[in-house]
Scaffold this active site. Structure first.
Site, mmCIF file in Angstrom:
data_model
loop_
_atom_site.group_PDB
_atom_site.id
_atom_site.type_symbol
_atom_site.label_atom_id
_atom_site.label_comp_id
_atom_site.label_asym_id
_atom_site.label_seq_id
_atom_site.Cartn_x
_atom_site.Cartn_y
_atom_site.Cartn_z
ATOM 1 N N GLY A 44 -2.605 2.657 47.769
ATOM 2 C CA GLY A 44 -2.996 1.317 48.476
ATOM 3 C C GLY A 44 -3.558 1.472 49.739
ATOM 4 O O GLY A 44 -4.516 0.525 50.352
ATOM 5 N N CYS A 45 -3.355 2.497 50.645
ATOM 6 C CA CYS A 45 -3.901 2.727 52.002
ATOM 7 C C CYS A 45 -5.161 3.254 51.673
ATOM 8 O O CYS A 45 -6.103 2.808 52.508
ATOM 9 C CB CYS A 45 -2.981 3.918 52.469
ATOM 10 S SG CYS A 45 -1.446 3.384 53.083
ATOM 11 N N THR A 46 -5.613 4.044 50.710
ATOM 12 C CA THR A 46 -7.022 4.497 50.472
ATOM 13 C C THR A 46 -7.792 2.965 49.868
ATOM 14 O O THR A 46 -8.784 2.998 50.569
ATOM 15 C CB THR A 46 -7.148 5.298 49.244
ATOM 16 O OG1 THR A 46 -6.361 6.590 49.523
ATOM 17 C CG2 THR A 46 -8.483 5.756 48.913
#
Length: 84
Positions: A44-46
């Site tokens: 998700g952060c990527t």
């Protein structure tokens, strides 16, 4: 806890190159998007970071800098940047 559109408190922190940056570095010269994420190199952060990167030229034309904040180390941030 910050709320949407709340003015961020003054802060200083090392960036991915272990150089100190402060929110005040941008006062009067840049708009700042400050976003928080839990950990480098997670799916998700990527995706979130990549979306900011895709829009980098648009942010630049609006005199806007994007600052992502997590508890990861400077080395972890740099490894993430180097990978993606």
């Amino acid at each position: 806890m910050l709320e949407k559109n709340q003015v961020a408190p003054a802060f200083s922190t090392p960036n991915q190159q272990n150089e100190m940056i402060s929110l005040s570095d941008y006062a009067g010269s840049k708009n700042v998007i400050l976003y928080f994420y839990p950990k480098d190199d997670t799916p998700g952060c990527t995706i979130e970071a990549y979306q900011f990167t895709e829009l980098a030229s648009e942010f630049e034309t609006e005199d806007t800098v994007v600052l992502g904040v997590s508890r990861d180390s400077c080395a972890s941030h740099q490894a993430f940047i180097d990978t993606f």
